[in-house]
Design a protein around this motif. Structure first.
Motif, short mmCIF file in Angstrom:
data_model
loop_
_atom_site.label_atom_id
_atom_site.label_comp_id
_atom_site.label_asym_id
_atom_site.label_seq_id
_atom_site.Cartn_x
_atom_site.Cartn_y
_atom_site.Cartn_z
N PRO A 41 -102.93 61.34 14.29
CA PRO A 41 -102.93 61.09 16.17
C PRO A 41 -102.60 59.44 16.65
N VAL A 42 -103.13 58.30 15.60
CA VAL A 42 -102.59 57.25 16.61
C VAL A 42 -101.23 56.56 16.16
N THR A 43 -100.30 57.45 15.31
CA THR A 43 -99.10 57.03 15.17
C THR A 43 -98.38 57.71 17.03
N ALA A 44 -97.97 55.73 17.38
CA ALA A 44 -97.04 56.13 17.95
C ALA A 44 -95.88 55.19 17.78
N GLN A 45 -94.43 55.97 18.64
CA GLN A 45 -93.74 55.39 18.85
C GLN A 45 -92.38 54.82 20.37
N GLU A 46 -91.69 54.31 20.34
CA GLU A 46 -91.09 53.83 21.76
C GLU A 46 -89.77 53.90 21.40
N VAL A 47 -89.07 54.25 22.50
CA VAL A 47 -88.31 54.98 22.72
C VAL A 47 -87.58 55.10 23.58
N PRO A 48 -86.18 54.60 23.20
CA PRO A 48 -85.40 54.42 24.64
C PRO A 48 -85.60 54.93 25.98
N SER A 49 -86.06 55.49 26.44
CA SER A 49 -86.19 56.01 28.19
C SER A 49 -87.41 54.99 27.94
N ALA A 90 -84.94 61.13 29.16
CA ALA A 90 -85.24 61.40 27.99
C ALA A 90 -84.50 62.17 26.81
N GLU A 91 -83.30 61.84 27.30
CA GLU A 91 -82.15 62.97 26.80
C GLU A 91 -81.88 61.78 24.73
N ALA A 92 -81.58 60.65 25.50
CA ALA A 92 -82.04 59.68 24.32
C ALA A 92 -82.68 59.32 23.23
N ASP A 93 -84.10 59.72 23.90
CA ASP A 93 -84.57 59.79 22.73
C ASP A 93 -85.02 60.63 22.28
N PHE A 94 -84.08 61.94 21.66
CA PHE A 94 -84.18 62.99 20.58
C PHE A 94 -82.74 62.27 19.34
N ALA A 95 -82.90 61.88 19.67
CA ALA A 95 -81.86 61.05 18.45
C ALA A 95 -81.94 59.47 17.71
N HIS A 96 -82.46 58.87 19.37
CA HIS A 96 -83.19 58.09 18.25
C HIS A 96 -85.01 58.84 17.78
N LEU A 97 -85.25 59.40 17.67
CA LEU A 97 -86.24 60.28 17.06
C LEU A 97 -86.09 60.37 15.87
N CYS A 98 -85.33 60.96 15.66
CA CYS A 98 -84.29 61.98 14.56
C CYS A 98 -84.16 60.48 13.02
N GLU A 99 -83.26 59.80 14.28
CA GLU A 99 -83.07 58.68 13.33
C GLU A 99 -83.87 57.65 12.21
N THR A 100 -84.72 57.54 13.28
CA THR A 100 -85.78 56.24 12.80
C THR A 100 -87.02 56.54 12.54
N ALA A 133 -98.85 75.62 32.14
CA ALA A 133 -98.25 75.00 32.48
C ALA A 133 -97.74 73.94 31.63
N ALA A 134 -97.42 73.36 30.53
CA ALA A 134 -97.04 72.71 29.31
C ALA A 134 -95.18 72.66 30.02
N THR A 135 -95.27 71.72 29.64
CA THR A 135 -93.41 70.92 29.75
C THR A 135 -92.92 70.96 28.47
N GLN A 136 -92.38 70.98 27.66
CA GLN A 136 -91.16 71.25 26.63
C GLN A 136 -90.09 70.80 26.45
N PHE A 137 -89.62 69.71 26.02
CA PHE A 137 -88.12 69.65 25.83
C PHE A 137 -87.45 70.01 24.54
#
Length: 153
Positions: A41-49, A90-100, A133-137
């Motif tokens: 649960p402590v794993t965090a990832q910095e993304v383009p957004s 957040a759109e650029a985050d998806f490709a970034h997360l797929c690659e990294t 109530a949740a937001t999901q992309f």
């Protein structure tokens, strides 16, 4: 509780290396089997957004004849009520997360997939359960020429 539509079987497994999967859950949802690898649960990832995410879980499942890996991240900043990151941001985050995240995770745990799905959710929502109530992309990718290629649903 089991019924005709959803039945779950849970079993514990040996922990993976630090920062990797901790336990596996096998779910049957409408006849499809899902293998869940829960990340630390402590794993965090910095993304383009600029938002900070936490990897919530990795699901391995079969959709028809294909193998799918679903990487589900908690991203509180996409909340409709008090978030400040839109889908466009957040759109650029998806490709970034797929690659990294997704591709290195696949190599580390010797996983393969036809499709990689990256999901951002403002709160942890159990897979397959509705939460109005949740937001999901969500975005999907195929691996081709050693790269993540966006796949339109």
């Amino acid at each position: 509780m089991a019924n005709k539509l959803v039945r779950r079987l849970t079993f514990a497994r040996t922990a993976a290396p630090e920062g990797g999967a901790r336990r596996r859950l096998r779910h049957w949802v409408r006849g499809c089997a899902f293998l869940t690898l829960l990340a630390a649960p402590v794993t965090a990832q910095e993304v383009p957004s600029g938002q900070t995410l936490a990897l919530h879980e990795v699901l391995v499942d079969a959709v028809e004849t294909e193998s799918w890996l679903r990487f589900r991240f908690v991203a509180p900043q996409i909340s409709r009520t008090d978030g400040d990151v839109s889908y466009a941001q957040a759109e650029a985050d998806f490709a970034h997360l797929c690659e990294t995240v997704a591709r290195p995770y696949m190599r580390e745990y010797d996983l393969s997939a036809d499709v990689i799905v990256v999901a951002l959710m403002d709160r942890a929502v159990p897979f397959g359960e509705a939460d109005a109530a949740a937001t999901q992309f969500i975005e999907a990718f195929r691996i081709a020429d050693d790269a993540c290629i966006w796949e339109a649903f």
